[in-house]
Design a protein around this motif. Sequence first.
Motif, PDB file in Angstrom:
ATOM      1  N   MET A   1       0.851  -1.175   0.000  1.00 51.64           N
ATOM      2  CA  MET A   1       0.000   0.000   0.000  1.00 51.64           C
ATOM      3  C   MET A   1       0.894   1.233   0.000  1.00 51.64           C
ATOM      4  N   THR A   2       0.562   2.181  -0.858  1.00 52.83           N
ATOM      5  CA  THR A   2       1.335   3.422  -0.904  1.00 52.83           C
ATOM      6  C   THR A   2       0.904   4.353   0.218  1.00 52.83           C
ATOM      7  N   GLU A   3       1.738   5.317   0.510  1.00 52.46           N
ATOM      8  CA  GLU A   3       1.449   6.275   1.581  1.00 52.46           C
ATOM      9  C   GLU A   3       0.373   7.277   1.180  1.00 52.46           C
ATOM     10  N   GLY A   4       0.289   7.604  -0.097  1.00 45.75           N
ATOM     11  CA  GLY A   4      -0.666   8.613  -0.532  1.00 45.75           C
ATOM     12  C   GLY A   4      -1.252   8.258  -1.882  1.00 45.75           C
ATOM     13  N   TYR A   5      -2.089   9.166  -2.371  1.00 44.61           N
ATOM     14  CA  TYR A   5      -2.738   8.980  -3.661  1.00 44.61           C
ATOM     15  C   TYR A   5      -1.764   9.294  -4.790  1.00 44.61           C
ATOM     16  N   HIS A   6      -1.995   8.675  -5.924  1.00 47.05           N
ATOM     17  CA  HIS A   6      -1.231   8.953  -7.140  1.00 47.05           C
ATOM     18  C   HIS A   6      -2.235   9.279  -8.241  1.00 47.05           C
ATOM     19  N   GLY A   7      -2.856  10.444  -8.110  1.00 47.55           N
ATOM     20  CA  GLY A   7      -3.902  10.832  -9.058  1.00 47.55           C
ATOM     21  C   GLY A   7      -5.103   9.911  -8.901  1.00 47.55           C
ATOM     22  N   ASP A   8      -5.579   9.408 -10.025  1.00 50.31           N
ATOM     23  CA  ASP A   8      -6.724   8.492  -9.978  1.00 50.31           C
ATOM     24  C   ASP A   8      -6.300   7.044 -10.194  1.00 50.31           C
ATOM     25  N   ARG A   9      -5.038   6.771 -10.046  1.00 47.52           N
ATOM     26  CA  ARG A   9      -4.529   5.412 -10.259  1.00 47.52           C
ATOM     27  C   ARG A   9      -4.806   4.544  -9.040  1.00 47.52           C
ATOM     28  N   VAL A  10      -5.076   3.269  -9.271  1.00 47.98           N
ATOM     29  CA  VAL A  10      -5.335   2.328  -8.182  1.00 47.98           C
ATOM     30  C   VAL A  10      -4.129   1.439  -7.911  1.00 47.98           C
ATOM     31  N   LEU A  11      -3.265   1.279  -8.900  1.00 41.26           N
ATOM     32  CA  LEU A  11      -2.037   0.510  -8.747  1.00 41.26           C
ATOM     33  C   LEU A  11      -0.874   1.326  -9.292  1.00 41.26           C
ATOM     34  N   VAL A  12       0.242   1.325  -8.575  1.00 41.76           N
ATOM     35  CA  VAL A  12       1.445   2.012  -9.044  1.00 41.76           C
ATOM     36  C   VAL A  12       2.653   1.106  -8.811  1.00 41.76           C
ATOM     37  N   ARG A  13       3.668   1.339  -9.612  1.00 37.54           N
ATOM     38  CA  ARG A  13       4.902   0.569  -9.461  1.00 37.54           C
ATOM     39  C   ARG A  13       5.924   1.474  -8.777  1.00 37.54           C
ATOM     40  N   GLU A  14       6.385   1.039  -7.598  1.00 39.49           N
ATOM     41  CA  GLU A  14       7.408   1.770  -6.856  1.00 39.49           C
ATOM     42  C   GLU A  14       8.566   0.820  -6.562  1.00 39.49           C
ATOM     43  N   ASN A  15       9.760   1.241  -6.889  1.00 42.38           N
ATOM     44  CA  ASN A  15      10.962   0.423  -6.664  1.00 42.38           C
ATOM     45  C   ASN A  15      10.825  -0.962  -7.280  1.00 42.38           C
ATOM     46  N   GLY A  16      10.179  -1.032  -8.427  1.00 41.22           N
ATOM     47  CA  GLY A  16      10.045  -2.297  -9.132  1.00 41.22           C
ATOM     48  C   GLY A  16       8.948  -3.202  -8.607  1.00 41.22           C
ATOM     49  N   ARG A  17       8.222  -2.762  -7.585  1.00 41.82           N
ATOM     50  CA  ARG A  17       7.133  -3.588  -7.021  1.00 41.82           C
ATOM     51  C   ARG A  17       5.798  -2.886  -7.244  1.00 41.82           C
TER      52      ARG A  17
END
Length: 163
Positions: A1-17
């Motif tokens: 789970m990310t710390e905050g929102y990324h626009g209207d995206r529900v999934l994001v890739r951070e550090n390759g995960r």
Amino acid sequence: MTEGYHGDRVLVRENGRLHMTPMLLVMVAIGSADILFAIDSIPAIFGLTQEVYLIFAANAFSLLGLRQLFFLIDGLLDRLVYLNYGLAAILGLIGFKLIVHALHENTLPFINGGQHVTAIPEVSTPLSLILILGILTVTTIASLLKSRSDARRELNAGSRTDA
């Protein structure tokens, strides 16, 4: 789970995960509330009809328009102070209708020896609709009269303190 929102995206890739965003949780919560409402309203529509098509259609249309209707009447709900009592009476009526219908269709051996119970007359659909409309009308009028009375009382109290 990310710390905050990324626009209207529900999934994001951070550090390759791949990570979920809080937006996904919001969407799951809203969808769950819609499903819960649909399941909860099935007994209510059974109080009016046994037609499966009508029950399905009523639930589908209520899910389509419920959220928009809520935002439309949100301000009005604050003025309908007795609405919860009216809805409780309507749910009681529907519960009574379901119990009477179950007794009329009785096949349980420990109730009346498995025989149908016909001593209690069933409430017809037109009478149910009249009772529901009557309850809603009475609670709405009583609520609006109380809201108007409270507003007048506040206005009079405010004018006395100004003098």
